[in-house]
Design a protein around this motif. Structure first.
Motif, mmCIF file in Angstrom:
data_model
loop_
_atom_site.group_PDB
_atom_site.id
_atom_site.type_symbol
_atom_site.label_atom_id
_atom_site.label_comp_id
_atom_site.label_asym_id
_atom_site.label_seq_id
_atom_site.Cartn_x
_atom_site.Cartn_y
_atom_site.Cartn_z
ATOM 1 N N ALA A 238 0.838 -1.371 0.047
ATOM 2 C CA ALA A 238 -0.017 -0.210 -0.005
ATOM 3 C C ALA A 238 0.848 1.248 0.147
ATOM 4 C CB ALA A 238 -1.065 0.152 1.214
ATOM 5 N N ILE A 239 0.483 2.315 -0.711
ATOM 6 C CA ILE A 239 0.704 3.765 -0.666
ATOM 7 C C ILE A 239 -0.046 4.149 0.417
ATOM 8 C CG2 ILE A 239 0.839 5.907 -1.802
ATOM 9 C CD1 ILE A 239 1.518 4.471 -4.609
ATOM 10 N N VAL A 240 0.497 4.584 1.473
ATOM 11 C CA VAL A 240 -0.393 5.134 2.605
ATOM 12 C C VAL A 240 -0.431 6.460 2.561
ATOM 13 C CG1 VAL A 240 -0.560 5.030 5.113
ATOM 14 C CG2 VAL A 240 0.252 3.112 3.861
ATOM 15 N N ILE A 241 -1.656 7.224 2.740
ATOM 16 C CA ILE A 241 -1.842 8.552 2.838
ATOM 17 C C ILE A 241 -1.892 9.053 4.287
ATOM 18 C CG2 ILE A 241 -3.502 10.359 2.340
ATOM 19 C CD1 ILE A 241 -4.296 9.001 -0.251
ATOM 20 N N PRO A 242 -1.156 9.683 4.932
ATOM 21 C CA PRO A 242 -0.956 10.005 6.315
ATOM 22 C C PRO A 242 -1.984 10.883 6.608
ATOM 23 C CG PRO A 242 0.886 11.055 5.150
ATOM 24 C CD PRO A 242 -0.080 10.247 4.167
ATOM 25 N N PRO A 243 -2.281 11.331 7.651
ATOM 26 C CA PRO A 243 -3.378 12.123 8.492
ATOM 27 C C PRO A 243 -2.483 13.819 7.725
ATOM 28 C CG PRO A 243 -2.906 10.732 10.146
ATOM 29 C CD PRO A 243 -2.039 10.303 8.995
ATOM 30 N N GLY A 244 -3.530 14.543 7.280
ATOM 31 C CA GLY A 244 -3.189 15.971 6.955
ATOM 32 C C GLY A 244 -2.867 15.812 5.506
ATOM 33 N N THR B 260 -0.457 15.505 -13.735
ATOM 34 C CA THR B 260 -0.953 14.279 -12.686
ATOM 35 C C THR B 260 -2.161 14.909 -12.000
ATOM 36 O OG1 THR B 260 0.497 15.304 -10.977
ATOM 37 C CG2 THR B 260 1.652 13.757 -12.166
ATOM 38 N N MET B 261 -2.972 13.848 -11.371
ATOM 39 C CA MET B 261 -4.034 13.999 -10.576
ATOM 40 C C MET B 261 -4.053 13.272 -9.039
ATOM 41 S SD MET B 261 -6.998 13.428 -13.612
ATOM 42 C CE MET B 261 -6.278 11.527 -13.673
ATOM 43 N N PRO B 262 -4.833 13.699 -8.281
ATOM 44 C CA PRO B 262 -4.609 13.165 -6.999
ATOM 45 C C PRO B 262 -5.251 11.598 -7.045
ATOM 46 C CG PRO B 262 -6.009 15.287 -7.143
ATOM 47 C CD PRO B 262 -5.722 14.730 -8.396
ATOM 48 N N MET B 263 -4.725 11.004 -5.992
ATOM 49 C CA MET B 263 -5.133 9.652 -5.746
ATOM 50 C C MET B 263 -5.906 9.681 -4.365
ATOM 51 S SD MET B 263 -1.715 7.573 -6.610
ATOM 52 C CE MET B 263 -0.865 8.252 -5.210
ATOM 53 N N LYS B 264 -6.664 8.618 -4.144
ATOM 54 C CA LYS B 264 -7.483 8.493 -3.089
ATOM 55 C C LYS B 264 -7.436 7.274 -2.301
ATOM 56 C CE LYS B 264 -12.047 7.972 -4.966
ATOM 57 N NZ LYS B 264 -11.508 7.592 -6.530
ATOM 58 N N ALA B 265 -7.818 6.826 -1.134
ATOM 59 C CA ALA B 265 -7.825 5.600 -0.513
ATOM 60 C C ALA B 265 -8.924 4.574 -1.262
ATOM 61 C CB ALA B 265 -8.272 5.693 0.780
ATOM 62 N N GLY B 266 -8.267 3.686 -1.739
ATOM 63 C CA GLY B 266 -9.119 2.591 -2.389
ATOM 64 C C GLY B 266 -8.703 2.499 -4.080
ATOM 65 N N ARG C 1 2.599 -2.020 -9.528
ATOM 66 C CA ARG C 1 1.262 -1.843 -8.945
ATOM 67 C C ARG C 1 1.315 -1.730 -7.463
ATOM 68 N NH1 ARG C 1 -0.773 -6.243 -10.593
ATOM 69 N NH2 ARG C 1 -1.855 -5.695 -12.543
ATOM 70 N N ASN C 2 0.458 -0.744 -7.191
ATOM 71 C CA ASN C 2 0.269 -0.273 -5.881
ATOM 72 C C ASN C 2 -1.238 0.124 -5.481
ATOM 73 O OD1 ASN C 2 3.342 0.486 -6.256
ATOM 74 N ND2 ASN C 2 3.143 -0.465 -4.198
ATOM 75 N N LYS C 3 -1.829 -0.321 -4.512
ATOM 76 C CA LYS C 3 -3.032 0.215 -4.003
ATOM 77 C C LYS C 3 -2.921 1.518 -3.201
ATOM 78 C CE LYS C 3 -6.418 -2.738 -5.361
ATOM 79 N NZ LYS C 3 -7.637 -2.308 -6.047
ATOM 80 N N VAL C 4 -3.868 2.355 -3.045
ATOM 81 C CA VAL C 4 -3.821 3.401 -2.107
ATOM 82 C C VAL C 4 -4.681 3.116 -0.930
ATOM 83 C CG1 VAL C 4 -3.847 5.932 -1.969
ATOM 84 C CG2 VAL C 4 -3.165 4.686 -4.204
ATOM 85 N N THR C 5 -4.125 3.569 0.257
ATOM 86 C CA THR C 5 -4.907 3.456 1.565
ATOM 87 C C THR C 5 -4.576 4.639 2.367
ATOM 88 O OG1 THR C 5 -3.129 2.206 2.800
ATOM 89 C CG2 THR C 5 -4.643 0.886 1.393
ATOM 90 N N ALA C 6 -5.647 4.839 3.250
ATOM 91 C CA ALA C 6 -5.431 5.852 4.302
ATOM 92 C C ALA C 6 -4.833 5.209 5.754
ATOM 93 C CB ALA C 6 -6.795 6.742 4.415
ATOM 94 N N GLY C 7 -4.081 6.187 6.390
ATOM 95 C CA GLY C 7 -3.433 5.528 7.589
ATOM 96 C C GLY C 7 -3.210 6.621 8.388
#
Length: 280
Positions: free
Chosen positions: A118-124, A254-260, A274-280
């Motif tokens: 996972a590519i993890v999107i951190p808080p903030g 480029t464009m934004p990615m979001k969880a999922g 290949r990677n999924k994107v998650t929030a963490g």
């Protein structure tokens, strides 16, 4: 990770075809059980190597594993440093003129992420973008080398995603002084799953897909500063060691990615990261 699903993707990405060219070798780092080893991709198999030092001329042990039985890891786990080039495709610069010299910045080694993890999107973080890139792998120590000497110092190339938070990077009011987190947050440097050695890295198609949609489509021949030039320039001030990485820049908008979301970086003749994107 469903490795039965990954195998057809690897083959479709050019692994099988590349094996017909004896000059191109695909190195990988893999895990089977608790063991981590280096190997060479050979069709649907991995030939295990007798050393964990990729730059010590390792040879096959005679042990072979099926790709479906192993987990492919980032092919370089612990570089001494990662650099990346800003504004190295005119399609990304838009109307802005190219800079005379390459424009490198640092990404911390802790940003490296494995394929399929996972590519993890951190808080903030609110505006996180993909950046599909060709990544140089250094194979010989490079200190103040010429462009010609730099070619010998390049071991091979892999794929990378220079994940970037645009607010932290660019917002005129609240951007950070340095890109320490905008480009270097944990998991924001996926690479792999293989290093291609012997491939013509100056002549490769590179694409990015977000949730299956083509969002970047360019060619490494369009780099403003090519790979040997970048290595030579950096080496005048910073010594590069075997295993160090240089992300060579991204193309287009480029464009934004979001969880999922799912993001894929494909480079001609090398295959898909290949990677999924998650929030963490």
């Amino acid at each position: 990770m469903n490795r039965r699903h990954v195998l057809p993707t690897l083959l479709a990405g050019g692994f099988a075809a590349a094996q017909t060219n004896s000059k191109v070798t695909k190195y990988c780092r893999f895990q089977k059980g608790s063991r981590i080893a280096l190997g060479i991709i050979d069709g649907a198999n991995v030939r295990q190597l007798n050393s964990n030092n990729l730059f010590a001329n390792p040879s096959p042990t005679g042990t072979t594993h099926k790709l479906t039985d192993v987990k492919l890891l980032a092919p370089i786990g612990t570089p001494t440093k990662i650099l990346a080039l800003a504004g190295n495709y005119q399609s990304h610069l838009g109307a802005a003129p190219p800079r005379t010299n390459p424009e490198p910045f640092y990404k911390p080694p802790s940003c490296i992420q494995n394929p399929e993890e996972a590519i993890v999107i951190p808080p903030g973080a609110k505006d996180v973008h993909y950046e599909g890139e060709l990544v140089i792998v250094i194979g010989k120590t490079a200190r103040r080398v010429s462009v010609a000497e730099a070619k010998v110092c390049i071991f091979g190339v892999t794929r990378g995603n220079d994940v970037s938070e645009r607010i932290w990077q660019n917002d005129p009011k609240i951007k950070d002084v340095q890109w320490w987190r905008a480009k270097g947050a944990d998991t924001w440097g996926p690479i792999g799953p293989v290093i291609a050695r012997g491939i013509d890295y100056a002549n490769l198609k590179i694409q990015t897909r977000l949730n299956g949609k083509l969002v970047q489509d360019d060619h490494t021949s369009h780099l403003v500063h090519d790979c040997p030039t970048a290595v030579s320039f950096i080496s005048q001030s910073v010594t590069l060691f075997p295993g160090d990485l240089i992300f060579t820049g991204t193309s287009g908008k480029t464009m934004p990615m979001k969880a999922g979301d799912s993001v894929e970086i494909e480079i001609e003749g090398i295959g898909i990261l290949r990677n999924k994107v998650t929030a963490g």
